[in-house]
Design a protein around this motif. Structure first.
Motif, mmCIF file in Angstrom:
data_model
loop_
_atom_site.group_PDB
_atom_site.id
_atom_site.type_symbol
_atom_site.label_atom_id
_atom_site.label_comp_id
_atom_site.label_asym_id
_atom_site.label_seq_id
_atom_site.Cartn_x
_atom_site.Cartn_y
_atom_site.Cartn_z
ATOM 1 N N TRP A 137 -4.419 0.063 2.909
ATOM 2 C CA TRP A 137 -3.628 0.265 1.704
ATOM 3 C C TRP A 137 -2.587 -0.830 1.553
ATOM 4 O O TRP A 137 -2.011 -1.305 2.533
ATOM 5 C CB TRP A 137 -2.920 1.614 1.740
ATOM 6 N N TRP A 191 -6.559 0.163 -2.413
ATOM 7 C CA TRP A 191 -7.226 0.642 -1.197
ATOM 8 C C TRP A 191 -8.497 -0.173 -1.000
ATOM 9 O O TRP A 191 -9.375 -0.197 -1.848
ATOM 10 C CB TRP A 191 -7.567 2.121 -1.331
ATOM 11 N N GLY A 200 -7.750 0.832 -7.036
ATOM 12 C CA GLY A 200 -6.350 1.246 -7.042
ATOM 13 C C GLY A 200 -5.897 1.684 -8.416
ATOM 14 O O GLY A 200 -6.701 1.910 -9.335
#
Length: 244
Positions: A137, A191, A200
């Motif tokens: 992330w 991500w 994302g």
């Protein structure tokens, strides 16, 4: 005879197979280089495609007249963003298209059945800082500066449903473009779900600075937006990293 006819195809196959293998090897090397550049904070580029909603929550939208306004509207939006990434910083440019979800009747003779629609076009420079980073992330914040064009269009029933024996010359709608400046801030998260691929979300707020007096068309129609306009843009993003 058959063998002679097949000879050119065999030669093409002998040339194409090694070329395809070489191209696949080069693509794999490029993918590995891009992934390594991201992991080691080396410069690389990223191309993103987004889709979402563009909202003008407090805007006075006046598609018919200055005394007949509606408060706010929401549009569908599509965006393309290309960025140059170095470490935690990124610089790039984006293009966003938006189209209103609503269309309304416009003033004019009732038999014309005039309809008004509106679209948006933004070109912006963006700067980002990736403040939070984990294994998969990344979360960022940034600023945007650029320009916006609001396009109002009015068409009549004959434009939308032309008769087969009628020949039209020129545009099928009367249009009016309003240009202005745009500046804002944004944040988002990404991500990484596969090597060099990520998904994302983004959320942006911006102010549009349009002419204080709405433009007027030769047909007497008025631009639906003017002055300062607040914009919110929420989007889902898919991105791909490319090695330099």
């Amino acid at each position: 005879m058959i063998a002679l006819r097949a000879l050119p195809f065999a030669l093409c196959a002998l040339v194409a197979l090694p070329a395809a293998a070489l191209a696949q090897t080069q693509e794999s090397n490029a993918a590995r280089n891009a992934s390594e550049a991201h992991e080691r904070d080396r410069p690389h580029t990223m191309v993103s495609l987004s889709a979402g909603l563009l909202s003008l929550p407090a805007a006075n939208v006046c598609p018919r007249s200055r005394t007949s306004c509606e408060k706010g509207e929401t549009s569908l939006s599509l965006g393309l963003y290309n960025q140059y990434r170095f470490g935690r910083f990124a610089l790039g440019a984006s293009v966003t298209w938006g189209t209103s979800l609503l269309s309304g009747t416009a003033p004019g003779a009732p038999e014309l059945e005039r309809v008004h629609t509106r679209n948006y076009f933004l070109v912006e420079g963006q700067g980002r800082y990736y403040a939070i980073r984990t294994n998969r992330w990344e979360w960022w914040g940034g600023i945007t500066v650029g320009g916006v064009v609001v396009r109002d269009a009015w068409n009549v029933d004959a434009d939308r449903n032309p008769y087969s024996d009628v020949a039209f010359v020129g545009p099928r709608a009367a249009t009016l473009s309003t240009e202005g400046l745009a500046a804002g801030v944004g944040l988002g998260g990404e991500w990484t779900f596969a090597p060099n691929w990520s998904v994302g979300t983004t959320l942006r707020y911006a102010s549009w600075f349009l002419p204080s007096e709405p433009k007027q068309s030769p047909t007497g129609d008025s631009a639906s937006l003017s002055g300062r306009v607040d914009m919110l843009d929420f989007g889902l993003v898919i991105a791909y990293r490319i090695a330099l």
